[in-house]
Design a protein around this motif. Sequence first.
Motif, PDB file in Angstrom:
ATOM      1  N   ARG A  41       0.832  -1.195   0.000  1.00  0.00           N
ATOM      2  CA  ARG A  41       0.000   0.000   0.000  1.00  0.00           C
ATOM      3  C   ARG A  41       0.875   1.256   0.000  1.00  0.00           C
ATOM      4  O   ARG A  41       1.933   1.278   0.633  1.00  0.00           O
ATOM      5  N   ILE A  42       0.406   2.289  -0.686  1.00  0.00           N
ATOM      6  CA  ILE A  42       1.070   3.587  -0.634  1.00  0.00           C
ATOM      7  C   ILE A  42       0.625   4.288   0.642  1.00  0.00           C
ATOM      8  O   ILE A  42      -0.567   4.508   0.840  1.00  0.00           O
ATOM      9  N   PRO A  43       1.538   4.643   1.515  1.00  0.00           N
ATOM     10  CA  PRO A  43       1.126   5.291   2.767  1.00  0.00           C
ATOM     11  C   PRO A  43       0.595   6.699   2.507  1.00  0.00           C
ATOM     12  O   PRO A  43       0.969   7.358   1.526  1.00  0.00           O
ATOM     13  N   GLU A  44      -0.281   7.130   3.380  1.00  0.00           N
ATOM     14  CA  GLU A  44      -0.840   8.476   3.270  1.00  0.00           C
ATOM     15  C   GLU A  44       0.289   9.503   3.300  1.00  0.00           C
ATOM     16  O   GLU A  44       1.207   9.430   4.112  1.00  0.00           O
ATOM     17  N   GLY A  45       0.210  10.464   2.405  1.00  0.00           N
ATOM     18  CA  GLY A  45       1.225  11.503   2.339  1.00  0.00           C
ATOM     19  C   GLY A  45       2.287  11.271   1.291  1.00  0.00           C
ATOM     20  O   GLY A  45       3.092  12.167   1.007  1.00  0.00           O
ATOM     21  N   LEU A  46       2.318  10.078   0.690  1.00  0.00           N
ATOM     22  CA  LEU A  46       3.289   9.767  -0.347  1.00  0.00           C
ATOM     23  C   LEU A  46       2.580   9.761  -1.697  1.00  0.00           C
ATOM     24  O   LEU A  46       1.561   9.086  -1.870  1.00  0.00           O
ATOM     25  N   SER A  47       3.099  10.495  -2.663  1.00  0.00           N
ATOM     26  CA  SER A  47       2.452  10.576  -3.968  1.00  0.00           C
ATOM     27  C   SER A  47       2.695   9.311  -4.776  1.00  0.00           C
ATOM     28  O   SER A  47       3.686   8.593  -4.579  1.00  0.00           O
ATOM     29  N   ALA A  48       1.794   9.054  -5.722  1.00  0.00           N
ATOM     30  CA  ALA A  48       1.975   7.914  -6.621  1.00  0.00           C
ATOM     31  C   ALA A  48       3.225   8.079  -7.456  1.00  0.00           C
ATOM     32  O   ALA A  48       3.898   7.094  -7.789  1.00  0.00           O
ATOM     33  N   THR A  49       3.573   9.308  -7.796  1.00  0.00           N
ATOM     34  CA  THR A  49       4.760   9.555  -8.612  1.00  0.00           C
ATOM     35  C   THR A  49       6.019   9.119  -7.883  1.00  0.00           C
ATOM     36  O   THR A  49       6.889   8.446  -8.454  1.00  0.00           O
ATOM     37  N   VAL A  50       6.133   9.490  -6.619  1.00  0.00           N
ATOM     38  CA  VAL A  50       7.295   9.057  -5.834  1.00  0.00           C
ATOM     39  C   VAL A  50       7.239   7.553  -5.593  1.00  0.00           C
ATOM     40  O   VAL A  50       8.252   6.849  -5.726  1.00  0.00           O
ATOM     41  N   ALA A  51       6.069   7.034  -5.258  1.00  0.00           N
ATOM     42  CA  ALA A  51       5.942   5.601  -4.976  1.00  0.00           C
ATOM     43  C   ALA A  51       6.372   4.751  -6.165  1.00  0.00           C
ATOM     44  O   ALA A  51       6.979   3.689  -5.994  1.00  0.00           O
ATOM     45  N   ALA A  52       6.089   5.210  -7.379  1.00  0.00           N
ATOM     46  CA  ALA A  52       6.428   4.437  -8.568  1.00  0.00           C
ATOM     47  C   ALA A  52       7.923   4.327  -8.792  1.00  0.00           C
ATOM     48  O   ALA A  52       8.380   3.468  -9.562  1.00  0.00           O
ATOM     49  N   THR A  53       8.717   5.158  -8.131  1.00  0.00           N
ATOM     50  CA  THR A  53      10.178   5.095  -8.280  1.00  0.00           C
ATOM     51  C   THR A  53      10.836   4.174  -7.254  1.00  0.00           C
ATOM     52  O   THR A  53      12.032   3.896  -7.356  1.00  0.00           O
ATOM     53  N   LEU A  54      10.080   3.720  -6.278  1.00  0.00           N
ATOM     54  CA  LEU A  54      10.685   3.006  -5.150  1.00  0.00           C
ATOM     55  C   LEU A  54      10.936   1.521  -5.375  1.00  0.00           C
ATOM     56  O   LEU A  54      11.909   0.987  -4.821  1.00  0.00           O
ATOM     57  N   PRO A  55      10.108   0.798  -6.135  1.00  0.00           N
ATOM     58  CA  PRO A  55      10.370  -0.638  -6.245  1.00  0.00           C
ATOM     59  C   PRO A  55      11.765  -0.981  -6.743  1.00  0.00           C
ATOM     60  O   PRO A  55      12.407  -1.895  -6.218  1.00  0.00           O
ATOM     61  N   VAL A  56      12.261  -0.271  -7.736  1.00  0.00           N
ATOM     62  CA  VAL A  56      13.604  -0.567  -8.246  1.00  0.00           C
ATOM     63  C   VAL A  56      14.659   0.281  -7.541  1.00  0.00           C
ATOM     64  O   VAL A  56      15.508  -0.236  -6.819  1.00  0.00           O
ATOM     65  N   ALA A  57      14.630   1.590  -7.743  1.00  0.00           N
ATOM     66  CA  ALA A  57      15.694   2.447  -7.213  1.00  0.00           C
ATOM     67  C   ALA A  57      15.694   2.496  -5.689  1.00  0.00           C
ATOM     68  O   ALA A  57      16.748   2.410  -5.050  1.00  0.00           O
ATOM     69  N   GLY A  58      14.517   2.645  -5.094  1.00  0.00           N
ATOM     70  CA  GLY A  58      14.440   2.790  -3.651  1.00  0.00           C
ATOM     71  C   GLY A  58      14.899   1.556  -2.902  1.00  0.00           C
ATOM     72  O   GLY A  58      15.743   1.641  -1.995  1.00  0.00           O
ATOM     73  N   THR A  59      14.354   0.401  -3.271  1.00  0.00           N
ATOM     74  CA  THR A  59      14.726  -0.813  -2.544  1.00  0.00           C
ATOM     75  C   THR A  59      16.166  -1.220  -2.836  1.00  0.00           C
ATOM     76  O   THR A  59      16.834  -1.791  -1.973  1.00  0.00           O
ATOM     77  N   THR A  60      16.661  -0.926  -4.035  1.00  0.00           N
ATOM     78  CA  THR A  60      18.062  -1.227  -4.323  1.00  0.00           C
ATOM     79  C   THR A  60      18.984  -0.405  -3.439  1.00  0.00           C
ATOM     80  O   THR A  60      19.992  -0.909  -2.914  1.00  0.00           O
ATOM     81  N   ALA A  61      18.666   0.872  -3.264  1.00  0.00           N
ATOM     82  CA  ALA A  61      19.481   1.724  -2.401  1.00  0.00           C
ATOM     83  C   ALA A  61      19.515   1.178  -0.979  1.00  0.00           C
ATOM     84  O   ALA A  61      20.579   1.124  -0.331  1.00  0.00           O
TER      85      ALA A  61
END
Length: 307
Positions: free
Chosen positions: A113-133
């Motif tokens: 789930r996308i937590p409240e306060g986080l935009s879909a645009t930012v959330a869409a960048t997290l599966p690859v770049a975010g978790t890799t970091a």
Amino acid sequence: MGKAWGFGRHGGPEVQEFFDRPDPAPGRGEVLIRVDVAGVNPLDHLLRSGPVDGLDGGRPFPRVLGMEAAGTVLALGEDVNGLEVGDAVFGFALTGGGTYAETTVLSAPHTARIPEGLSATVAATLPVAGTTAVDVLDQLGLPAGATVLVNGVGGGVGLAVARLAVGRGLRVIGTGSTAKREHAEAGGARFVDYTAEDVAAAARALVPDGFDGIVDLAGGSSLRTVAPLARDPRNVIAVGDMSVPDLGGRFVERRVDRENLERSARLALDGLLAPVITAVHPLSDAPAALAAVENGHASGKIVIRVA
């Protein structure tokens, strides 16, 4: 019927095409989502260029491009736990559904789930770049004050690694081309321009005793240039170059489960994992979005706004 951007056979950009497809039915362990935003990654064109074991889902051509997305759950397949119809979610299309499309299926165990306060645009960048970091820095496990070299800092993963490392109190040096300097330095990294100076000499001048850790996003000869700068070769972590064990280093240990997605989202909410989104394209401009990543000139993260 919904619009999608994909490829009719393996090959170069010439095999890419727009096509219409019915909404895919979610299989066991999948969720059907309406795609709001899709992230663009180098893996996308690699999957187009040829088979990658375990990532095409055995789906017929034409196949949809894209590996990560944020959107809204429309339907659930069997054996899906922790998600409901109507949830705003983000995650991986690990079963071959693709994400450059109006609707797609995500692997439910790799969706959160996308937590409240986080935009879909930012959330869409997290599966690859975010978790890799998160993964590479956890794997290194360096204490505050340690030095880390991010080789190839200018892309979406590199900037995420650098910013998260700075947030952890690490001293960060990043390498890249001239166009990547601004974003790297804005995130708190010292920058070494490989087009203007000898990378190894410049990095060694900044950290004479050697780096406590190296995160490599470039691979190939570039990896072989910087690997000797590590104080301990085991602390050279490569994200793309599988030959890193030949240098005494390690390949990144990826965790793409819901727990790591949720952790990345919390870090994003706290401002510790701040993706640098440099371009937002409509689905109709997906060819340009992918071309920018494929030609290696993209700085930061590029996304496609679908909804």
